[in-house]
Design an enzyme around this catalytic site. Structure first.
Site, mmCIF file in Angstrom:
data_model
loop_
_atom_site.group_PDB
_atom_site.id
_atom_site.type_symbol
_atom_site.label_atom_id
_atom_site.label_comp_id
_atom_site.label_asym_id
_atom_site.label_seq_id
_atom_site.Cartn_x
_atom_site.Cartn_y
_atom_site.Cartn_z
ATOM 1 N N ASP A 177 0.656 -1.104 0.108
ATOM 2 C CA ASP A 177 0.133 -0.169 0.088
ATOM 3 C C ASP A 177 0.817 1.173 0.052
ATOM 4 O O ASP A 177 1.957 1.227 0.785
ATOM 5 C CB ASP A 177 -0.899 0.213 1.105
ATOM 6 C CG ASP A 177 -1.884 0.995 1.242
ATOM 7 O OD1 ASP A 177 -3.127 0.594 0.347
ATOM 8 O OD2 ASP A 177 -1.553 2.201 1.577
ATOM 9 N N GLU A 220 -4.639 2.339 -4.341
ATOM 10 C CA GLU A 220 -3.414 2.196 -4.027
ATOM 11 C C GLU A 220 -2.487 0.957 -3.469
ATOM 12 O O GLU A 220 -1.404 0.737 -3.073
ATOM 13 C CB GLU A 220 -2.622 3.445 -3.348
ATOM 14 C CG GLU A 220 -3.136 3.204 -1.822
ATOM 15 C CD GLU A 220 -4.487 4.061 -1.563
ATOM 16 O OE1 GLU A 220 -4.671 4.517 -0.425
ATOM 17 O OE2 GLU A 220 -5.328 4.147 -2.557
#
Length: 305
Positions: A177, A220
Site C-alpha cells: 500500500d 493504491e
C-alpha cells in the site's frame, strides 16, 4: 495469395513430434515464414517448454507414452491463457478428429504436411490467438499499471490453490500500500497520483521473478503472489520492490514515495488454505507496518498469531 505480415511472421510455435526429421522439415517451412520455432520430441519436453508466450502448438497425434490427445489435455490444464493446438496426423480418421476436439484441439493437419495448407492453418490460428489475447488483456490487465487486476488474481488463485492442495508447495502473498497516497492526490492532483501508481506497477514487473504474479487490487493497494517461496524469501522480494519504488519515484513530480508491506507465508504442511484467510492475514500485517511507522515490511506465517 498474400497474408498480412502480423499473421505470418514473428509467432512462437512449439512443434511436438518424436520424429526429428519430419519435425525439422515443418520447422524449416515455418521459419521461412518468419516464425520462431521450438522442437519437443517427447511429452515431458513439451510440458517443460510450453508457456503462455507460445502462440501455437503443432502436435503429432502418435507419440510414445502419452498420445497427442492426452498431452493436449495436459497443456490445457497448465495454461491460464488460450494457446491454439493443431494436431498433426497421418490418418484420415473422423474418430481421431472427434477425440482431438474433445481433448481441446482447435484444428488438424494431415501428413505429409502441405506447405500451403500449413501456412493457411497457421495464419487462421494466429488470428484467433491475437484476438483472444486482446480480449484476455482487457479482462485481466489493469490498464493503468500494466499488471493483473483483481479478476486475474481470482483466476490465478483457483489454479494455484489446486496445485498447492495436490503438491503441498510453499507459497507467499505480499500486500503493498502506497504510504500517504491521498496526500499525493491532494497536493499534486490525480494525474500525478496515477503516475506514482504506474511507477509501482513498472517496478513490480521489472523486479518479480517469472513465476511470480503481480496485481493491482484497486486504489493504491497491490498484491504479489510468490509460489515456491517461503516467508523469508518473500520478505527479501518485498524489500527489493520497496527500495526500487522509493528510488524510481525520485523522478516523479511528487518526489520519492514509500510503501508499506504485509507478507504472509504458507508452508508445505499447512492445511487447506483459502484466499480470504490469506488476504485477511496479509492485510493485518500491512496495517501493522503502517502502525509501526510505514515504509517497512511486516511478515508472518499464516498460522502465526
Amino acid at each position: 495469395m498474400s497474408y498480412p505480415a502480423e499473421l505470418t511472421t514473428g509467432a512462437r510455435i512449439l512443434i511436438v513430434d518424436d520424429e526429428p526429421v519430419g519435425a525439422r522439415a515443418v520447422a524449416a517451412m515455418l521459419e521461412g515464414y518468419g516464425h520462431q520455432v521450438e522442437l519437443a520430441h517427447d511429452w515431458t519436453a513439451a510440458i517443460r517448454m510450453f508457456r503462455p508466450e507460445i502462440d501455437l502448438v503443432l502436435m503429432d497425434v502418435i507419440l510414445p507414452d502419452v498420445d497427442g490427445f492426452k498431452l493436449t489435455r495436459l497443456l490445457r490444464q497448465k495454461s491460464s491463457v488460450y494457446v491454439p493446438v493443431v494436431l498433426v496426423t497421418g490418418r484420415d480418421d473422423p474418430d481421431a478428429k472427434e477425440r482431438g476436439l474433445v481433448a481441446g484441439a482447435d484444428d488438424f493437419l494431415s501428413k505429409p504436411v502441405d506447405p500451403f495448407e500449413l501456412r493457411t492453418r497457421v495464419a487462421a490460428m494466429l488470428r484467433i490467438r491475437r484476438l483472444t489475447m486482446a480480449l484476455h488483456q482487457q479482462a485481466h490487465i489493469d490498464s493503468l499499471t500494466g499488471i493483473g487486476n483483481r479478476y486475474a488474481f481470482d483466476q490465478e488463485w483457483d489454479r494455484r490453490k489446486s496445485e498447492f492442495s495436490r503438491y503441498k508447495r510453499t507459497m507467499s502473498l505480499l500486500m503493498f500500500d502506497v504510504d500517504h497516497f491521498k496526500k499525493v492526490n491532494d497536493t499534486y492532483g490525480h494525474e500525478e497520483g496515477d503516475e506514482v501508481l504506474r511507477v509501482l506497477g513498472r517496478v513490480m514487473r521489472q523486479t518479480i521473478r517469472k513465476c511470480d504474479r503481480a496485481y493491482r487490487f484497486g486504489g493504491e493497494e497491490f498484491v504479489v503472489f510468490a509460489p515456491e517461496t517461503n516467508v523469508e524469501g518473500a520478505v527479501v522480494l518485498a524489500n527489493r520492490i520497496r527500495e526500487a519504488f522509493f528510488a524510481a519515484t525520485g523522478a516523479t513530480l511528487a518526489g520519492r514515495q514509500t510503501v508499506s508491506v504485509g507478507v504472509v507465508g504458507v508452508s508445505e504442511d499447512a492445511d487447506d488454505v483459502d484466499a480470504h484467510s490469506l488476504l485477511h492475514r496479509a492485510d493485518e500485517l500491512l496495517y501493522e507496518a503502517k502502525h509501526k511507522g510505514r515504509d517497512q515490511v511486516r511478515s508472518a506465517s499464516l498460522d502465526d498469531r
